[in-house]
Design a protein around this motif. Sequence first.
Motif, short mmCIF file in Angstrom:
data_model
loop_
_atom_site.label_atom_id
_atom_site.label_comp_id
_atom_site.label_asym_id
_atom_site.label_seq_id
_atom_site.Cartn_x
_atom_site.Cartn_y
_atom_site.Cartn_z
N HIS A 114 0.79 -1.23 0.00
CA HIS A 114 0.00 0.00 0.00
C HIS A 114 0.82 1.27 0.00
CE1 HIS A 114 -3.53 -2.38 0.57
NE2 HIS A 114 -2.96 -3.01 1.60
N HIS A 115 2.13 1.16 0.27
CA HIS A 115 2.91 2.39 0.42
C HIS A 115 4.15 2.44 -0.46
CE1 HIS A 115 0.60 2.37 4.21
NE2 HIS A 115 0.56 3.66 3.96
N ALA A 116 4.51 3.68 -0.80
CA ALA A 116 5.79 3.92 -1.48
C ALA A 116 6.74 4.46 -0.42
CB ALA A 116 5.60 4.95 -2.58
N ILE A 117 7.97 3.94 -0.43
CA ILE A 117 8.93 4.38 0.60
C ILE A 117 10.15 5.00 -0.07
CG2 ILE A 117 10.40 3.64 2.52
CD1 ILE A 117 8.18 1.38 2.84
N VAL A 118 10.38 6.28 0.23
CA VAL A 118 11.51 6.99 -0.36
C VAL A 118 12.54 7.25 0.73
CG1 VAL A 118 12.22 9.08 -1.57
CG2 VAL A 118 9.96 8.11 -2.00
N ASP B 82 2.18 15.63 6.04
CA ASP B 82 0.98 15.49 6.88
C ASP B 82 -0.28 15.62 6.05
OD1 ASP B 82 2.41 15.07 9.12
OD2 ASP B 82 2.16 17.08 9.98
N ILE B 83 -0.30 16.63 5.16
CA ILE B 83 -1.48 16.83 4.31
C ILE B 83 -1.75 15.57 3.48
CG2 ILE B 83 -2.32 18.10 2.27
CD1 ILE B 83 -1.18 20.62 3.46
N MET B 84 -0.66 14.92 3.06
CA MET B 84 -0.83 13.70 2.24
C MET B 84 -1.01 12.46 3.10
SD MET B 84 1.66 14.54 -0.85
CE MET B 84 1.21 15.94 -1.86
N GLN B 85 -1.18 12.68 4.38
CA GLN B 85 -1.37 11.59 5.34
C GLN B 85 -0.26 10.56 5.27
OE1 GLN B 85 -5.37 10.51 4.39
NE2 GLN B 85 -6.19 12.17 5.62
N GLY B 86 0.95 11.07 5.00
CA GLY B 86 2.11 10.20 4.97
C GLY B 86 2.90 10.29 6.27
N GLU B 87 4.09 9.73 6.23
CA GLU B 87 4.94 9.77 7.44
C GLU B 87 6.35 10.14 7.02
OE1 GLU B 87 4.82 5.91 9.30
OE2 GLU B 87 2.64 5.91 9.15
#
Length: 355
Positions: free
Chosen positions: A281-285, A330-335
């Motif tokens: 579900h996630h992309a990790i950079v 935060d706006i993109m609900q990421g971490e």
Amino acid sequence: MKKLTFRNVLRTISNFLVFFLTIGFAVSCCMMLFLNTLADSMGLTFTATNIASAAKITFINVLLLTFIFATIDYVRRKINIDRPVKVITNTTEKIMRGDFTARIPNMHGAGMEGFNQIGTAVNSMAQELSGIETLRTDFVANVSHEMKTPLAVMQNYGTLLQTPQLSEEKRMEYAKGVTDASRRLAEMMTNILKLNRLENQQIFPETTKFDLGEQLCECLLQFENVWEKKKIEIDTDITEDIKVEADAELLSLVWNNLFSNAFKFTENGGTVSLSLTATDHHAIVKVTDTGCGMTREVGAHIFEKFYQGDTSHSVQGNGLGLALVKRVVDIMQGEISVESVVGKGSTFTVKIRRA
Ligand code: ADP
């Protein structure tokens, strides 16, 4: 606290009268019922004189009793209601005047639960307000401070430019100084405005579906001049075909800031690595550098506005970059998180949802 006005006195008397009449009516009904039952069961007859004297005694009794109860009620109100109300009112007035340290103490005694609940809510509000106030004053102080440096630089170069018979080389050097300082000021203003608009949610993300690897490469390539000049090695490991649905412009702000810091804090001959992987579900950079790194203490503050851990690089930047990055993530609900070792380097990891 009630003031002693004619209206208040009238209200107190009318309240007392209503109380008196209600009790009087209730007692009279009870008395009549009781006397009737008594007369019926014992075969007694009451004369008008008996009833008149009983009525007088009952009237005086009711008057006395209502007076006693009204007084007890008045004292109870003073202690149980007026006192906490006064404490709460005084504290809220202090908060209204800007004293955010004022707090409502916990009140003991029966019936205080409700007031204590109000007290807890007001205290948390004061706590929040004091945090916001500190942020606001800090922000104003920081902006003023940050503006003073480039303005002073511009002033100095401006004065130097007025020197007669200045060589062409010096004139160019001073003019460049003015341009650089004004660019820095303009950049800071742009960042403040962006941050402000992001915080007030005036920028509504325009989401599109795009290839994250491509965007990362495009952003990284913009720093080609820098890495060539500093002879920094670039190491990329990008998993293909990872799509995200996000505001591309906002997200590029994140990568540009992370790359810019990685190059800024890495010495000549170092390495900057970029990796893109994905889970279901996630992309990790991950942006890793072999730069100066940072202590745990610095790491805990880097996402705050105007925070600069390494002042030796403060000529470039103003401590707003990572605050912007955090806001966008935060706006993109990421971490976003950071791992760093002093003298070895840092790794920033951003996790966002895949399309
Ligand atoms: P600026 O770079 O303008 O100082 P930022 O908000 O981008 O502001 O960064 C805040 C602080 O975080 C920097 O001053 C620095 O101390 C620390 N920092 C950020 N990125 C790195 C990095 N890659 N390596 C070491 N320190 C970093």
